[in-house]
Scaffold this motif. Structure first.
Motif, PDB file in Angstrom:
ATOM      1  N   ASN A 126      48.215  23.000  -8.543  1.00 51.11           N
ATOM      2  CA  ASN A 126      49.295  23.779  -7.956  1.00 51.11           C
ATOM      3  C   ASN A 126      48.924  25.236  -7.713  1.00 51.11           C
ATOM      4  OD1 ASN A 126      51.662  21.960  -7.716  1.00 51.11           O
ATOM      5  ND2 ASN A 126      51.344  21.681  -9.898  1.00 51.11           N
ATOM      6  N   ALA A 127      47.664  25.600  -7.922  1.00 50.66           N
ATOM      7  CA  ALA A 127      47.250  26.983  -7.699  1.00 50.66           C
ATOM      8  C   ALA A 127      47.368  27.325  -6.224  1.00 50.66           C
ATOM      9  CB  ALA A 127      45.816  27.183  -8.179  1.00 50.66           C
ATOM     10  N   ALA A 128      47.488  28.623  -5.953  1.00 47.66           N
ATOM     11  CA  ALA A 128      47.670  29.077  -4.574  1.00 47.66           C
ATOM     12  C   ALA A 128      46.513  28.638  -3.689  1.00 47.66           C
ATOM     13  CB  ALA A 128      47.825  30.596  -4.548  1.00 47.66           C
ATOM     14  N   TRP A 129      45.278  28.692  -4.205  1.00 46.31           N
ATOM     15  CA  TRP A 129      44.130  28.311  -3.379  1.00 46.31           C
ATOM     16  C   TRP A 129      44.129  26.825  -3.077  1.00 46.31           C
ATOM     17  CZ3 TRP A 129      41.410  24.766  -6.134  1.00 46.31           C
ATOM     18  CH2 TRP A 129      41.451  24.846  -7.536  1.00 46.31           C
ATOM     19  N   SER A 130      44.707  26.024  -3.973  1.00 48.36           N
ATOM     20  CA  SER A 130      44.781  24.590  -3.741  1.00 48.36           C
ATOM     21  C   SER A 130      45.754  24.280  -2.608  1.00 48.36           C
ATOM     22  CB  SER A 130      45.214  23.882  -5.030  1.00 48.36           C
ATOM     23  OG  SER A 130      45.309  22.492  -4.815  1.00 48.36           O
ATOM     24  N   ILE A 131      46.922  24.903  -2.663  1.00 47.08           N
ATOM     25  CA  ILE A 131      47.912  24.703  -1.607  1.00 47.08           C
ATOM     26  C   ILE A 131      47.402  25.269  -0.288  1.00 47.08           C
ATOM     27  CG2 ILE A 131      50.257  25.279  -0.873  1.00 47.08           C
ATOM     28  CD1 ILE A 131      51.048  25.314  -3.821  1.00 47.08           C
ATOM     29  N   ALA A 132      46.682  26.384  -0.363  1.00 45.96           N
ATOM     30  CA  ALA A 132      46.159  26.999   0.858  1.00 45.96           C
ATOM     31  C   ALA A 132      45.171  26.085   1.572  1.00 45.96           C
ATOM     32  CB  ALA A 132      45.481  28.334   0.523  1.00 45.96           C
ATOM     33  N   THR A 133      44.351  25.347   0.827  1.00 44.81           N
ATOM     34  CA  THR A 133      43.395  24.452   1.470  1.00 44.81           C
ATOM     35  C   THR A 133      44.105  23.315   2.187  1.00 44.81           C
ATOM     36  OG1 THR A 133      43.132  23.167  -0.586  1.00 44.81           O
ATOM     37  CG2 THR A 133      41.580  24.958  -0.203  1.00 44.81           C
ATOM     38  N   VAL A 134      45.195  22.830   1.611  1.00 47.31           N
ATOM     39  CA  VAL A 134      45.954  21.754   2.248  1.00 47.31           C
ATOM     40  C   VAL A 134      46.592  22.261   3.538  1.00 47.31           C
ATOM     41  CG1 VAL A 134      47.873  20.150   1.990  1.00 47.31           C
ATOM     42  CG2 VAL A 134      46.374  20.600   0.053  1.00 47.31           C
ATOM     43  N   VAL A 135      47.221  23.440   3.481  1.00 47.32           N
ATOM     44  CA  VAL A 135      47.869  23.996   4.672  1.00 47.32           C
ATOM     45  C   VAL A 135      46.831  24.307   5.745  1.00 47.32           C
ATOM     46  CG1 VAL A 135      49.265  25.901   5.548  1.00 47.32           C
ATOM     47  CG2 VAL A 135      49.793  24.900   3.314  1.00 47.32           C
ATOM     48  N   ALA A 136      45.674  24.854   5.330  1.00 47.09           N
ATOM     49  CA  ALA A 136      44.613  25.142   6.298  1.00 47.09           C
ATOM     50  C   ALA A 136      44.129  23.863   6.967  1.00 47.09           C
ATOM     51  CB  ALA A 136      43.451  25.850   5.604  1.00 47.09           C
ATOM     52  N   SER A 137      44.002  22.785   6.215  1.00 46.35           N
ATOM     53  CA  SER A 137      43.602  21.500   6.789  1.00 46.35           C
ATOM     54  C   SER A 137      44.632  21.017   7.795  1.00 46.35           C
ATOM     55  CB  SER A 137      43.428  20.465   5.673  1.00 46.35           C
ATOM     56  OG  SER A 137      42.470  20.870   4.741  1.00 46.35           O
ATOM     57  N   PHE A 138      45.907  21.185   7.445  1.00 46.04           N
ATOM     58  CA  PHE A 138      46.997  20.780   8.330  1.00 46.04           C
ATOM     59  C   PHE A 138      46.916  21.547   9.656  1.00 46.04           C
ATOM     60  CE2 PHE A 138      51.286  20.472   9.927  1.00 46.04           C
ATOM     61  CZ  PHE A 138      51.749  19.242   9.478  1.00 46.04           C
ATOM     62  N   MET A 139      46.743  22.856   9.568  1.00 44.11           N
ATOM     63  CA  MET A 139      46.703  23.673  10.781  1.00 44.11           C
ATOM     64  C   MET A 139      45.442  23.399  11.601  1.00 44.11           C
ATOM     65  SD  MET A 139      49.569  25.066  10.541  1.00 44.11           S
ATOM     66  CE  MET A 139      49.467  26.134  11.971  1.00 44.11           C
ATOM     67  N   ALA A 140      44.326  23.118  10.939  1.00 46.56           N
ATOM     68  CA  ALA A 140      43.091  22.810  11.667  1.00 46.56           C
ATOM     69  C   ALA A 140      43.263  21.550  12.506  1.00 46.56           C
ATOM     70  CB  ALA A 140      41.934  22.645  10.686  1.00 46.56           C
ATOM     71  N   GLY A 141      43.887  20.532  11.949  1.00 45.11           N
ATOM     72  CA  GLY A 141      44.142  19.306  12.707  1.00 45.11           C
ATOM     73  C   GLY A 141      45.044  19.553  13.895  1.00 45.11           C
ATOM     74  N   LEU A 142      46.079  20.375  13.720  1.00 50.97           N
ATOM     75  CA  LEU A 142      46.968  20.711  14.824  1.00 50.97           C
ATOM     76  C   LEU A 142      46.197  21.391  15.958  1.00 50.97           C
ATOM     77  CD1 LEU A 142      50.130  22.142  12.995  1.00 50.97           C
ATOM     78  CD2 LEU A 142      49.891  19.903  14.068  1.00 50.97           C
ATOM     79  N   GLY A 143      45.331  22.330  15.586  1.00 54.86           N
ATOM     80  CA  GLY A 143      44.564  23.043  16.602  1.00 54.86           C
ATOM     81  C   GLY A 143      43.620  22.133  17.362  1.00 54.86           C
ATOM     82  N   LEU A 144      42.956  21.239  16.649  1.00 56.57           N
ATOM     83  CA  LEU A 144      42.026  20.318  17.311  1.00 56.57           C
ATOM     84  C   LEU A 144      42.765  19.391  18.270  1.00 56.57           C
ATOM     85  CD1 LEU A 144      39.681  19.351  14.334  1.00 56.57           C
ATOM     86  CD2 LEU A 144      39.087  20.735  16.341  1.00 56.57           C
ATOM     87  N   GLY A 145      43.901  18.853  17.839  1.00 51.63           N
ATOM     88  CA  GLY A 145      44.671  17.954  18.694  1.00 51.63           C
ATOM     89  C   GLY A 145      45.183  18.654  19.932  1.00 51.63           C
ATOM     90  N   SER A 146      45.665  19.883  19.769  1.00 48.94           N
ATOM     91  CA  SER A 146      46.171  20.635  20.911  1.00 48.94           C
ATOM     92  C   SER A 146      45.053  20.959  21.897  1.00 48.94           C
ATOM     93  CB  SER A 146      46.835  21.921  20.411  1.00 48.94           C
ATOM     94  OG  SER A 146      47.335  22.677  21.491  1.00 48.94           O
ATOM     95  N   ALA A 147      43.888  21.354  21.379  1.00 49.94           N
ATOM     96  CA  ALA A 147      42.767  21.681  22.257  1.00 49.94           C
ATOM     97  C   ALA A 147      42.282  20.453  23.020  1.00 49.94           C
ATOM     98  CB  ALA A 147      41.622  22.282  21.433  1.00 49.94           C
ATOM     99  N   TRP A 148      42.215  19.322  22.350  1.00 47.67           N
ATOM    100  CA  TRP A 148      41.739  18.098  22.990  1.00 47.67           C
ATOM    101  C   TRP A 148      42.702  17.628  24.084  1.00 47.67           C
ATOM    102  CZ3 TRP A 148      43.575  13.102  23.543  1.00 47.67           C
ATOM    103  CH2 TRP A 148      42.646  12.152  23.980  1.00 47.67           C
ATOM    104  N   ALA A 149      43.992  17.593  23.738  1.00 47.56           N
ATOM    105  CA  ALA A 149      44.968  17.082  24.705  1.00 47.56           C
ATOM    106  C   ALA A 149      45.208  18.066  25.835  1.00 47.56           C
ATOM    107  CB  ALA A 149      46.287  16.775  23.997  1.00 47.56           C
ATOM    108  N   GLY A 150      45.061  19.362  25.562  1.00 45.85           N
ATOM    109  CA  GLY A 150      45.308  20.348  26.604  1.00 45.85           C
ATOM    110  C   GLY A 150      44.387  20.195  27.799  1.00 45.85           C
ATOM    111  N   ARG A 151      43.197  19.654  27.587  1.00 43.76           N
ATOM    112  CA  ARG A 151      42.245  19.472  28.679  1.00 43.76           C
ATOM    113  C   ARG A 151      42.465  18.171  29.442  1.00 43.76           C
ATOM    114  NH1 ARG A 151      36.572  21.085  25.586  1.00 43.76           N
ATOM    115  NH2 ARG A 151      37.152  23.227  25.010  1.00 43.76           N
TER     116      ARG A 151
END
Length: 210
Positions: free
Chosen positions: A45-70
């Motif tokens: 439950n440490a802040a860095w643990s939650i941060a890695t999960v949120v960062a992973s979530f946002m990275a997937g969103l960015g990849l999907g948006s970039a791929w579909a946008g083209r």
């Protein structure tokens, strides 16, 4: 810019698509709240643990948006593709809890690195979180470009894409609030996931109807 500049938005299927995308935003952030809660229990439950999960979530969103946008403008039936994306998210949501718990167990042998090799442990945690979440978040990220391609037949609506994004963000805020304050306390983590799954299924069905 006045709303009446975008009359197409308020006519079918534009208005209906906007409502579906609001619900899509709500279900996506409902998943994020639940997945962060589940993974933080397994990863810490440490802040860095939650941060890695949120960062992973946002990275997937960015990849999907970039791929579909083209590729979104080349789709012959973008609303069908959007329905398939939403259905894929719902299907992953239906199996997400046992899958995330099983994959999180892969980190157990690495906990010994926490004291002496903290950076390596955090990197491994991020990569595992990313592997867990990349499929559904990729689909989530791809949904906006595909939906825009489906409804942006008029140039006026193309200039109002920010409205569609705003609707999705409003739904995301509503989903976050409802999941954290109501669904999880009342239904538990599993029940909250199934509420999101049903919502995603409704969005997919609505897109097919449109």
């Amino acid at each position: 810019m006045p709303i009446d500049t975008f009359p197409a938005f308020w006519r079918r299927p534009f208005f209906a698509a906007g409502l579906l995308f609001m619900l899509s935003g709500a279900t996506s952030l409902a998943y994020e709240v639940v997945w962060v809660k589940v993974l933080s229990l397994h990863l810490g439950n440490a802040a860095w643990s939650i941060a890695t999960v949120v960062a992973s979530f946002m990275a997937g969103l960015g990849l999907g948006s970039a791929w579909a946008g083209r590729r979104a403008d080349q789709l012959p039936r973008p609303l069908r593709t959007y329905a398939a994306l939403e259905l894929g998210i719902a299907l992953f949501g239906a199996v997400s809890l046992p899958l995330l718990e099983a994959l999180a167990g892969l980190l157990s042998p690495l906990y010994g690195l926490n004291d002496n090799h903290f950076a390596l442990f955090v990197t491994a945690q991020f990569l595992l979180s990313f592997i867990m979440l990349v499929v559904p978040t990729f689909l989530m990220g791809a949904s906006l470009p595909v939906l825009v391609a489906a409804v942006a037949q008029e140039q006026a609506f193309r200039r109002s894409v920010s409205l569609l994004y705003g609707i999705n963000t409003l739904g995301a805020a509503m989903g976050t609030l409802a999941t954290g304050l109501f669904f999880i306390p009342a239904l538990g983590v599993s029940g909250a996931v199934w509420v999101a799954v049903l919502g995603g299924g409704f969005v997919a069905l609505g897109a097919l109807v449109l």
